[in-house]
Design an enzyme around this catalytic site. Sequence first.
Site, PDB file in Angstrom:
ATOM      1  N   LYS A  11     -13.460   3.543   4.878  1.00  0.00           N
ATOM      2  CA  LYS A  11     -13.256   2.981   3.575  1.00  0.00           C
ATOM      3  C   LYS A  11     -14.625   1.902   3.573  1.00  0.00           C
ATOM      4  CE  LYS A  11      -8.075   2.663   3.949  1.00  0.00           C
ATOM      5  NZ  LYS A  11      -7.041   2.161   3.301  1.00  0.00           N
ATOM      6  N   TYR A  51      -4.607   7.775  -3.802  1.00  0.00           N
ATOM      7  CA  TYR A  51      -3.372   6.952  -3.555  1.00  0.00           C
ATOM      8  C   TYR A  51      -2.287   7.109  -4.531  1.00  0.00           C
ATOM      9  CZ  TYR A  51      -5.834   4.201   0.167  1.00  0.00           C
ATOM     10  OH  TYR A  51      -6.580   4.285   1.391  1.00  0.00           O
ATOM     11  N   ASN A 114      -8.367  -2.471   5.953  1.00  0.00           N
ATOM     12  CA  ASN A 114      -7.820  -1.901   7.119  1.00  0.00           C
ATOM     13  C   ASN A 114      -8.781  -0.741   7.406  1.00  0.00           C
ATOM     14  OD1 ASN A 114      -6.826   0.224   5.478  1.00  0.00           O
ATOM     15  ND2 ASN A 114      -4.915  -0.289   6.062  1.00  0.00           N
ATOM     16  N   HIS A 117      -8.786   5.331   6.717  1.00  0.00           N
ATOM     17  CA  HIS A 117      -7.808   6.204   6.165  1.00  0.00           C
ATOM     18  C   HIS A 117      -7.577   7.388   6.965  1.00  0.00           C
ATOM     19  CE1 HIS A 117      -5.041   8.594   3.227  1.00  0.00           C
ATOM     20  NE2 HIS A 117      -5.918   9.656   3.690  1.00  0.00           N
ATOM     21  N   GLU A 128      -5.316  16.210   0.323  1.00  0.00           N
ATOM     22  CA  GLU A 128      -6.622  15.399   0.289  1.00  0.00           C
ATOM     23  C   GLU A 128      -7.679  16.010   0.722  1.00  0.00           C
ATOM     24  OE1 GLU A 128      -5.031  12.522   3.318  1.00  0.00           O
ATOM     25  OE2 GLU A 128      -3.715  11.665   1.861  1.00  0.00           O
TER      26      GLU A 128
HETATM   27  P1  DAT Z   1      -1.884   3.932   5.539  1.00  0.00           P
HETATM   28  O1  DAT Z   1      -3.273   3.591   5.060  1.00  0.00           O
HETATM   29  O2  DAT Z   1      -1.676   3.424   7.003  1.00  0.00           O
HETATM   30  O3  DAT Z   1      -1.496   5.396   5.465  1.00  0.00           O
HETATM   31  P2  DAT Z   1      -0.146   3.222   3.206  1.00  0.00           P
HETATM   32  O4  DAT Z   1      -0.368   4.838   3.061  1.00  0.00           O
HETATM   33  O5  DAT Z   1       1.296   2.815   3.372  1.00  0.00           O
HETATM   34  O6  DAT Z   1      -0.930   3.103   4.557  1.00  0.00           O
HETATM   35  O7  DAT Z   1      -0.923   2.491   2.194  1.00  0.00           O
HETATM   36  C1  DAT Z   1      -2.198   3.082   1.624  1.00  0.00           C
HETATM   37  C2  DAT Z   1      -3.059   1.809   1.675  1.00  0.00           C
HETATM   38  O8  DAT Z   1      -2.757   0.690   0.688  1.00  0.00           O
HETATM   39  C3  DAT Z   1      -3.173   1.095   3.144  1.00  0.00           C
HETATM   40  O9  DAT Z   1      -4.080   1.651   3.872  1.00  0.00           O
HETATM   41  C4  DAT Z   1      -3.576  -0.228   2.627  1.00  0.00           C
HETATM   42  C5  DAT Z   1      -2.797  -0.470   1.411  1.00  0.00           C
HETATM   43  N1  DAT Z   1      -1.439  -1.134   1.501  1.00  0.00           N
HETATM   44  C6  DAT Z   1      -0.349  -0.875   2.017  1.00  0.00           C
HETATM   45  N2  DAT Z   1       0.630  -1.786   1.904  1.00  0.00           N
HETATM   46  C7  DAT Z   1       0.091  -2.753   1.429  1.00  0.00           C
HETATM   47  C8  DAT Z   1       0.343  -4.080   1.132  1.00  0.00           C
HETATM   48  N3  DAT Z   1       1.818  -4.415   1.550  1.00  0.00           N
HETATM   49  N4  DAT Z   1      -0.317  -4.885   0.744  1.00  0.00           N
HETATM   50  C9  DAT Z   1      -1.584  -4.745   0.088  1.00  0.00           C
HETATM   51  N5  DAT Z   1      -2.198  -3.451   0.348  1.00  0.00           N
HETATM   52  C10 DAT Z   1      -1.253  -2.431   1.041  1.00  0.00           C
HETATM   53 MG    MG Z   2      -1.031   6.301   3.982  1.00  0.00          MG
END
Ligand code: DAT
Ligand code: MG
Length: 151
Positions: A11, A51, A114, A117, A128
Site C-alpha cells: 500500500k 475494498y 498497515n 494487503h 482480486e
Molecule cells: P486485512 O487487511 O487484514 O484483510 P480487513 O480486510 O479487515 O483487514 O480490512 C481491510 C483494511 O481496512 C485493513 O487492512 C485496514 C483497514 N481497516 C480495517 N479495520 C479497520 C478499523 N477498525 N479502522 C480503520 N481501518 C481499518
Molecule cells: Mg481483508
Amino acid sequence: SVQEKSFIMIKPDGIHRGLIADIIKRFEAKGYKLVAIKVMVPSKDLASKHYEEHAQRPFYPGLVTFLSSGPVVAMVWEGKDVIKYGRKMIGATNPLASTPGTIRGDYGIDVGRNIIHGSDSVESAQREIALWFGAGELAEYDLAMGKWVYE
Ligand code: DAT
Ligand code: MG
C-alpha cells in the site's frame, strides 16, 4: 493447500517508507514465485471495488482515499498455501496486535497504515487478481529453484 495464487499489494505507506524490496525479499526467500507485478496509482473506482466488502464500515471512505492516493505495488505470488501462509507473513490487521517477525508486526503501528494487503481466501484471491490484472498479465513459468523448494 495446493499450488495457488494470492493477490499481494504494498500500500502507499509501504512504498513511501521504502519497504518494497524488503517485502518482495520475504516472499521470494520463502520460496514463492512472483508471476505478476506493477506499480500504479489506483483510481478511486478501483480502490472502492477492491475494498467493496467493507463498504458499510465507517472507515471505508478513508480507506479508499488512502489506497487511491497511491502508488501501490500490485503483485501476484504463486505457491503452496500462499494465500493462508502469505497472511501469516503479513500478520494481523492491527499492526500492534501482529507478532514481531511479521511484516505488519515489524513495520507498522496504526491499522489504517498497515503497509500491505493479502487475499484472505481462494475466492477473494480470484476476484482480486481479476480486478487488478488483465488476462495475459500473469507469467507462466517454472522457477529453477522449484525442485529445491518442493520435494
Ligand atoms: P486485512 O487487511 O487484514 O484483510 P480487513 O480486510 O479487515 O483487514 O480490512 C481491510 C483494511 O481496512 C485493513 O487492512 C485496514 C483497514 N481497516 C480495517 N479495520 C479497520 C478499523 N477498525 N479502522 C480503520 N481501518 C481499518
Ligand atoms: Mg481483508
